[in-house]
Motif scaffolding. Structure first.
Motif, mmCIF file in Angstrom:
data_model
loop_
_atom_site.group_PDB
_atom_site.id
_atom_site.type_symbol
_atom_site.label_atom_id
_atom_site.label_comp_id
_atom_site.label_asym_id
_atom_site.label_seq_id
_atom_site.Cartn_x
_atom_site.Cartn_y
_atom_site.Cartn_z
ATOM 1 N N SER A 1 34.036 9.634 61.657
ATOM 2 C CA SER A 1 34.806 8.873 60.640
ATOM 3 C C SER A 1 36.333 8.726 60.721
ATOM 4 O O SER A 1 36.853 9.474 61.597
ATOM 5 N N GLU A 2 36.988 8.034 59.771
ATOM 6 C CA GLU A 2 38.438 7.721 59.733
ATOM 7 C C GLU A 2 39.068 7.148 61.083
ATOM 8 O O GLU A 2 39.735 8.007 61.534
ATOM 9 N N GLU B 1 38.695 3.696 54.453
ATOM 10 C CA GLU B 1 37.407 4.424 54.691
ATOM 11 C C GLU B 1 36.479 4.126 53.632
ATOM 12 O O GLU B 1 36.529 4.824 52.662
ATOM 13 N N THR C 1 41.245 5.988 64.124
ATOM 14 C CA THR C 1 42.557 5.716 64.009
ATOM 15 C C THR C 1 43.084 4.664 65.243
ATOM 16 O O THR C 1 44.253 4.760 65.243
#
Length: 179
Positions: free
Chosen positions: A70-71, A104, A73
């Motif tokens: 997740s998240e 997100e 970059t």
């Protein structure tokens, strides 16, 4: 576009769903380099001029990301075809590129000022080598902002399975009306 370089394993798709752009795919490690590749969506370069954004502060991207891990970059936005090959030595680095953060799981608008873009970036990782703030030779010029030529959204330099939904890309902070 998928990463075709040196056995690149990254794969992606793009489609318009309910009026939003959806980039879906996998940024995978390139075995011969031991580094992640990229996927990107890009507009075609054509003879039709883009809106003149030379009086604007930057681009505002309204996006939503879902990724594993997740998240994510590795999101980047780029425009134009300028090269800094002579100053940076990166043959495949074309255009001005900057990082951005996607929302997100929900739409988020991220403003990316034009002074965060650089044409001196690593064509293997997508990372800035010299920023516009460090050296004005790598900043977008009035001419490049008067006609962006082409625009791309990248997922690059970080391995993940991802879906990026693009609701809008707009110029912001303009001193004149942009059409």
């Amino acid at each position: 576009k998928n990463d075709p370089v040196m056995g690149g394993q990254s794969r992606g798709t793009f489609e318009v769903v309910d009026g939003t752009g959806v980039m879906n795919g996998t940024v995978a490690l390139i075995p011969s380099l031991g580094a992640p590749g990229f996927i990107k969506v890009e507009t075609p370069k054509n003879d039709k001029a883009w809106a003149d954004v030379s009086t604007c502060t930057g681009l505002a991207l309204t996006t939503k990301s879902s990724s594993n891990p997740s998240e994510y970059t590795g999101y980047r936005v780029s425009f134009g075809t300028d090269s800094a090959f002579l100053q940076c030595g990166k043959f495949f680095a074309r255009g001005f590129k900057a990082d951005f953060a996607a929302g997100e799981g929900e739409f988020q608008t991220t403003e990316v000022p034009f002074n965060q873009f650089t044409k001196c970036w690593d064509d293997a990782t997508g990372d800035a080598i010299h920023t516009c703030e460090e050296d004005s030779r790598f900043c977008p010029t009035s001419k490049s902002l008067a006609d962006l030529q082409t625009m791309s959204i990248w997922a690059e330099g970080a391995a993940a399975d991802l879906t990026l939904t693009i609701q809008s890309i707009e110029a912001y902070g303009c001193s004149t009306t942009v059409v």
